[in-house]
Design an enzyme around this catalytic site. Structure first.
Site, PDB file in Angstrom:
ATOM      1  N   TYR A 165       0.804  -1.214   0.000  1.00 14.09           N
ATOM      2  CA  TYR A 165       0.000   0.000   0.000  1.00 14.09           C
ATOM      3  C   TYR A 165       0.841   1.270   0.000  1.00 14.09           C
ATOM      4  CZ  TYR A 165      -3.778   3.189   1.248  1.00 14.09           C
ATOM      5  OH  TYR A 165      -4.701   4.203   1.246  1.00 14.09           O
ATOM      6  N   GLY A 166       0.434   2.195  -0.816  1.00 15.39           N
ATOM      7  CA  GLY A 166       0.892   3.577  -0.739  1.00 15.39           C
ATOM      8  C   GLY A 166       2.393   3.771  -0.660  1.00 15.39           C
ATOM      9  N   HIS A 194       9.671  17.969   1.256  1.00 16.65           N
ATOM     10  CA  HIS A 194       8.270  17.570   1.308  1.00 16.65           C
ATOM     11  C   HIS A 194       7.402  18.813   1.090  1.00 16.65           C
ATOM     12  CE1 HIS A 194       5.019  15.297   3.853  1.00 16.65           C
ATOM     13  NE2 HIS A 194       4.840  15.127   2.559  1.00 16.65           N
ATOM     14  N   SER A 217       1.290  16.266   7.884  1.00 16.57           N
ATOM     15  CA  SER A 217       0.045  15.694   7.377  1.00 16.57           C
ATOM     16  C   SER A 217      -1.164  16.355   8.051  1.00 16.57           C
ATOM     17  CB  SER A 217       0.030  14.192   7.617  1.00 16.57           C
ATOM     18  OG  SER A 217       0.175  13.928   8.983  1.00 16.57           O
ATOM     19  N   CYS A 219      -2.857  18.981   7.121  1.00 13.15           N
ATOM     20  CA  CYS A 219      -2.928  20.444   7.030  1.00 13.15           C
ATOM     21  C   CYS A 219      -3.555  20.907   5.711  1.00 13.15           C
ATOM     22  CB  CYS A 219      -1.544  21.065   7.179  1.00 13.15           C
ATOM     23  SG  CYS A 219      -0.889  20.969   8.855  1.00 13.15           S
ATOM     24  N   THR A 222      -2.513  19.430  -0.293  1.00 12.57           N
ATOM     25  CA  THR A 222      -3.042  19.243  -1.654  1.00 12.57           C
ATOM     26  C   THR A 222      -4.123  20.276  -1.955  1.00 12.57           C
ATOM     27  OG1 THR A 222      -2.493  16.899  -1.578  1.00 12.57           O
ATOM     28  CG2 THR A 222      -4.116  17.566  -3.219  1.00 12.57           C
ATOM     29  N   GLY A 461     -10.195  28.915   0.081  1.00 12.29           N
ATOM     30  CA  GLY A 461      -9.978  29.945  -0.940  1.00 12.29           C
ATOM     31  C   GLY A 461      -9.513  31.273  -0.384  1.00 12.29           C
ATOM     32  N   ASP A 462      -9.817  31.530   0.886  1.00 17.00           N
ATOM     33  CA  ASP A 462      -9.387  32.801   1.492  1.00 17.00           C
ATOM     34  C   ASP A 462      -7.894  32.815   1.801  1.00 17.00           C
ATOM     35  OD1 ASP A 462     -11.706  34.485   1.519  1.00 17.00           O
ATOM     36  OD2 ASP A 462     -12.575  33.105   2.995  1.00 17.00           O
ATOM     37  N   ASN A 463      -7.248  31.667   1.745  1.00 15.45           N
ATOM     38  CA  ASN A 463      -5.796  31.646   1.968  1.00 15.45           C
ATOM     39  C   ASN A 463      -5.051  32.477   0.919  1.00 15.45           C
ATOM     40  OD1 ASN A 463      -6.165  30.026   4.196  1.00 15.45           O
ATOM     41  ND2 ASN A 463      -5.819  28.118   3.081  1.00 15.45           N
TER      42      ASN A 463
END
Ligand code: TSX
Ligand code: MN
Length: 554
Positions: A165-166, A194, A217, A219, A222, A461-463
């Site tokens: 996996y992964g 990273h 992770s 946060c 993506t 979206g406000d970021n």
């Protein structure tokens, strides 16, 4: 057979050991290497060559019996590019083959240019020879009790056993592009990090800037990489969502490539509100792992409740009948989509440019419910490296803890470091030299809460408002920042706040006791986990920061 020596060591990732033994170990990685045993330090586990040999001989002979072995030649980065690197993975998993074809550039033409020793050797087995002795669950051969993911950094070798996996089986990703590549990067004078890479084009001037960002992770890295801005002004496009290889060019400009060719993203939480561009990316040619399935053959996971008929019959990742509102989870919390980057509607036209894109800013961040402001700019490269070394984030609790804990995740590289973390910090510091124009370094926190536990910042979206301030600082705009003990903080007047209602003072407050405690705790962490290998420059930055905090008015 290889001879044993103190420098020939193997980086071992034994899953169960990962988080457990963290804070007890007081020796640096180098010191613990001498013990000749596996050391359970927080920043990677190490084992001697002879002991490694023994572990391997215990697992690999006959491990692929009765299965098909695939030989996968792949390139990390555009084929033939000056920053790209080649790997060859052997695997007995067809799932791994299919995912590698999405996540890396697999091509038979790689054989034509390949020399004897200029590729990373990747061996993978699910550790489940035929005839199988145990029951294989859900057609998913693996050997979880005996999982061992080992790296020989000096030999550029990866050996993965027992997992199908992964990140533990797609060896091009975390094993190669981060752990092995960080060692190659140290040797060759560049960085394997990273980090996401994204382009922000000013819609008025047409000028475009690129940034890299590293987050632990959970946060939403993506989601940020594929941001849909809530306000006009910028065209956002993604170059990469997970890993950046960064190299200074001859002019001294830092350039980044995305060594990957796809997105291997956490599925739960992804929906048309949180990440519409990801949703559009994986509508075809994609693989879903450990997600749930709808009766009409679609995918489903937690977070998609508003996007599927509420009466839809669903089969969970464990093959059980389920429906929205029923107890339990439909998808595994770590379930994934695997999708070609080329299918992303906002993929950057230069995402495969062999020489990479120029980087104007590096952003670190974490999930910090209290104390840490929305954004600050560090004072210098050296101060920024210290801030990166002290990155912490709220993590989903390990089994032995209750509730959530704030965990150290230096540079968001804790599970992915290929060598001694003190030396890694020195390598970062060394890059601020001669022709190199180092980017500004920032720290962000989307996750600060008020006394009721409500998020103080709308996020998503406000970021873009935060990134707008970051880019204006990079352009040298004055009068938009104020000096504080921890870095430059935006002035309220300069920050784009149109159409949002904020508790600004709460979002940017710097409680003196919190920050005193924070810097002392960070010092303790570096002393305990890195010890004498911490560069003097980092100690100086810690000392200076403590003095600045001490001087704050209460
Ligand atoms: O990805 C996130 N980002 C980055 C987006 C570009 N998430 C999800 C994190 C889990 C992976 C966020 N969650 C972000 C964020 O900026 N911020 C938050 C916290 C938050 C959650 C919900 C709301 C506001 C903030 N508001 C409402 O639900 C209405
Ligand atoms: Mn990652």
């Amino acid at each position: 057979m290889r001879t044993a020596s103190c420098v020939e060591l193997t980086l071992l990732m034994l899953l169960e050991w990962r988080l457990r033994h963290g804070y007890q170990q007081k020796k640096s990685m180098i010191q613990s290497l001498m013990l000749g045993k596996v050391s359970k330090v927080f920043l990677g586990q190490w084992i001697s060559e002879p002991e490694m040999e023994k572990e391997m001989n215990d697992r690999y002979p006959g491990c692929m019996a009765g299965r098909t072995m695939f030989v996968i030649p792949f390139s990390m980065g555009p084929i033939g590019g000056p920053i790209s690197k080649i790997g060859v993975q052997l695997t007995d998993s067809n799932y791994v083959l299919l995912c590698m074809k999405i996540m890396t550039r697999v091509s038979p033409h790689l054989w034509e240019t390949l020399g004897d020793n200029d590729f990373v050797k990747c061996v993978h087995s699910v550790g489940c020879p035929r005839p199988v002795k145990r029951k294989v669950m859900n057609h998913w051969p693996c050997n979880p009790e005996r999982i061992m993911i080992a790296h020989r950094p000096e030999q550029r070798e990866i050996m993965s056993y027992g997992s199908g996996y992964g990140g533990n089986s797609l060896l091009g990703k975390k094993c190669f592009a981060l752990r092995i590549a960080s060692v190659i990067a140290r040797d060759e004078g560049w960085l394997a990090e990273h980090m996401l890479i994204m382009g922000l084009q000013n819609e008025k001037t047409g000028e475009e800037k690129f940034i890299c960002a590293a987050f632990p992770s959970a946060c939403g890295k993506t989601n940020l990489a594929m941001l849909e801005p809530s306000i006009p002004g910028y065209k956002v496009r993604v170059v990469g969502d997970d890993i950046a290889w960064l190299k200074f060019d001859r002019e001294g400009t830092l350039r980044a490539i995305n060594p990957e060719a796809g997105f291997f993203g956490v599925a739960p939480g992804t929906n048309f509100k949180t990440n519409p561009n990801a949703m559009k990316t994986f509508q075809k040619n994609s693989i879903f792992t450990n997600v749930a399935e709808t009766a009409d053959g679609g995918f489903f996971w937690e977070g998609m409740e508003d996007e599927v008929d509420k009466n839809m019959a669903i089969t969970t990742w464990l093959n059980q009948k389920w429906h929205i509102g029923a107890p339990g989870k439909a998808a595994h919390p770590n379930s994934r989509f695997t999708a070609p980057a080329s299918q992303c509607p906002i993929i950057h036209p230069d995402w495969e440019k062999p020489e990479g894109v120029p980087i104007s800013a590096i952003i670190f961040g974490g999930r910090r419910p209290t104390g840490v402001p929305l954004v600050f700019e560090t004072f210098s490269w050296e101060h920024g490296v210290m801030v990166g070394a002290c990155v912490k984030s709220e993590a989903t609790a390990a089994a032995e803890f209750k509730g959530k804990v704030i965990m150290h995740d230096p540079m968001a590289m804790r599970p992915f470091m290929g060598y001694n973390f003190g030396n890694y910090l020195q390598h970062w510091l060394n890059l601020n030299a001669k022709p190199h124009k180092v980017p500004k370094i920032f720290h962000v926190n989307w996750f600060r809460v008020d006394s009721e536990g409500s998020f103080l910042w709308p996020g998503f979206g406000d970021n873009i408002r935060v990134l707008d301030w970051v880019l204006r600082r990079c352009a040298g705009e004055q009068g938009i920042a104020e000096k504080s003990a921890i870095g430059y903080i935006p002035t309220k007047e300069s920050f784009n706040l149109t159409n949002i209602d904020l508790k600004w003072d709460e979002l940017f407050s710097l409680p003196k006791p919190y920050w005193l405690d924070d810097i002392r705790e960070s010092r303790r962490f570096l002393e305990d986990q890195v010890g004498t290998d911490v560069p003097k420059t980092i100690w100086k930055e810690i000392e200076d920061q403590e003095k600045r905090i001490q001087a704050m008015t209460d």
